[in-house]
Design a protein around this motif. Structure first.
Motif, short mmCIF file in Angstrom:
data_model
loop_
_atom_site.label_atom_id
_atom_site.label_comp_id
_atom_site.label_asym_id
_atom_site.label_seq_id
_atom_site.Cartn_x
_atom_site.Cartn_y
_atom_site.Cartn_z
N HIS A 224 4.79 5.30 0.22
CA HIS A 224 4.21 3.98 0.00
C HIS A 224 5.29 2.95 -0.25
N ASP A 226 4.78 -1.46 -0.41
CA ASP A 226 4.17 -2.72 -0.02
C ASP A 226 5.17 -3.53 0.80
N ASN A 245 2.28 4.20 4.16
CA ASN A 245 1.23 3.45 3.47
C ASN A 245 1.87 2.22 2.81
N PRO A 246 1.19 1.09 2.69
CA PRO A 246 -0.17 0.81 3.10
C PRO A 246 -0.27 0.06 4.43
N GLN A 248 0.63 -3.14 5.38
CA GLN A 248 -0.04 -4.43 5.16
C GLN A 248 -0.05 -5.24 6.45
N PRO A 254 0.34 -3.44 12.57
CA PRO A 254 0.01 -2.01 12.65
C PRO A 254 0.01 -1.47 14.08
N GLY A 269 -3.99 3.07 5.54
CA GLY A 269 -4.20 1.72 5.04
C GLY A 269 -4.65 0.81 6.16
N THR A 270 -3.91 -0.28 6.37
CA THR A 270 -4.00 -1.23 7.49
C THR A 270 -5.10 -2.29 7.34
N GLY A 272 -6.52 -5.43 5.49
CA GLY A 272 -5.86 -6.42 4.65
C GLY A 272 -6.59 -6.77 3.38
N SER A 307 -5.33 -2.05 2.05
CA SER A 307 -3.88 -1.93 1.91
C SER A 307 -3.39 -2.06 0.47
N HIS A 308 -4.30 -2.20 -0.46
CA HIS A 308 -3.93 -2.21 -1.88
C HIS A 308 -5.19 -2.06 -2.71
#
Length: 333
Positions: A224, A226, A245-246, A248, A254, A269-270, A272, A307-308
């Motif tokens: 991970h 960010d 991951n994630p 963003q 992506p 993730g992916t 938003g 993504s978070h």
């Protein structure tokens, strides 16, 4: 897929349930080392601070968290922020997490998850960099990396040795996935030069991966960060990362990452959380899921998730739309 406390309260009100993982049937569950008690943490580290408010929480690595005024946010105080010598970093007490009392439960918890046909993920986020700056202070740690490299080397190395022990224990307990990670990037790029990451962090992260894979060569390595960490993605793959991951979408494309690295890397993730989840409509949420399946999902290797953590401004209708969109569009044939 987790909720901030304010949104968690909305979840309880809307569903009557207490556990989103159970309610929404998450297929992956986390297992973690136990931590020293709050009393132990305070006894070990209180001497590094002056005049802390009584409600302050001191974490297992010694950093203090003073309650803030908004939601779940706290004011962070680093115990070694004012350290002036390498000796202070060398003598600082790190938690002895390899004691049986902190890890003896892991195998039983993993086996219980496997009995339910759930994947078990060993939690080792904030692997090296974030844990280290939590002890040293972010600004001080960044200055160390540039101008006082011996300071950075000492603290990073000491933290890495603890992480190697933990990674090995997770693999011995039978986890399917080892979750590593450090926020090494901001919205537009790395927080520091790639050369500094290579010199100070890449090799140490590789050692943590290797410690787990010496026990179980098939363990899945999740990483991970960010922000836009695209500058180091090829080297994360090189040292053994399987899942990024994630991802963003406000920071990295992506679909472009899938084209470049999809034969070697999966993406988790992916969706938003700075754009679609708080500000889109429910149909926007579902359309983003459809788009990700059309692009990143080609041939497999996509694990859809926000993504978070979901913040209080995410409408409940969008939370429901996310899970509905997964059921409608997010499965492979």
């Amino acid at each position: 897929g987790s909720f901030t406390p304010a949104l968690m309260e909305v979840f309880r009100q809307q569903t009557g349930a207490d556990n989103p993982e159970e309610y929404f049937e998450y297929p992956v569950r986390s297992v973690s080392f136990r931590a020293p008690s709050p009393e132990e943490c305070r006894a070990t580290y209180a001497g590094y601070f002056a005049d802390l408010p009584t409600e302050t929480r001191i974490g297992p690595w010694g950093d203090a968290h003073v309650p803030g005024s908004l939601y779940h946010f706290t004011r962070h105080i680093a115990p070694l922020q004012n350290a002036e010598s390498v000796e202070e970093l060398e003598s600082y007490p790190l938690p002895e997490l390899d004691q049986p009392r902190f890890r003896s439960h892991l195998r039983e918890e993993v086996e219980a998850l496997h009995t339910r046909n759930l994947a078990a993920m060993g939690e080792l986020a904030c692997t090296i960099f974030e844990t280290s700056w939590g002890i040293r202070g972010l600004e001080e740690c960044l200055i160390d990396m540039q101008y006082r490299q011996e300071f950075a080397e000492v603290l990073f190395e000491r933290v890495t040795r603890v992480r190697e022990q933990q990674a090995r224990r997770y693999a011995e307990a039978g986890v399917d996935v080892l979750r590593l990670g450090d926020d090494i990037a901001g919205q537009n790029g790395m927080l520091f030069r790639v050369e500094a990451w290579r010199r100070l962090l890449k090799g140490r992260l590789s050692r943590v991966v290797r410690a787990a894979r010496e026990v179980n060569p098939e363990i899945i390595i999740f990483y991970h960060s960010d922000g836009n960490c695209s500058d180091v993605v090829p080297e994360l793959i090189e040292i053994g990362v399987d899942v990024l991951n994630p991802v963003q979408p406000e920071c990295m494309d992506p679909a472009a990452l899938k084209v470049q690295y999809g034969d070697r890397l999966a993406f988790w993730g992916t969706i938003g959380t700075q754009t679609t989840m708080p500000f889109g409509t429910p149909e926007d949420v579902k359309e983003e899921i459809r788009e990700r399946m059309r692009t990143v999902g080609v041939g497999g290797g996509l694990l859809l998730a926000p993504s978070h953590i979901l913040e209080p401004d995410v409408p409940w209708a969008n939370v429901l739309a996310f899970f509905e969109g997964i059921r409608e569009h997010g499965s492979y044939s």
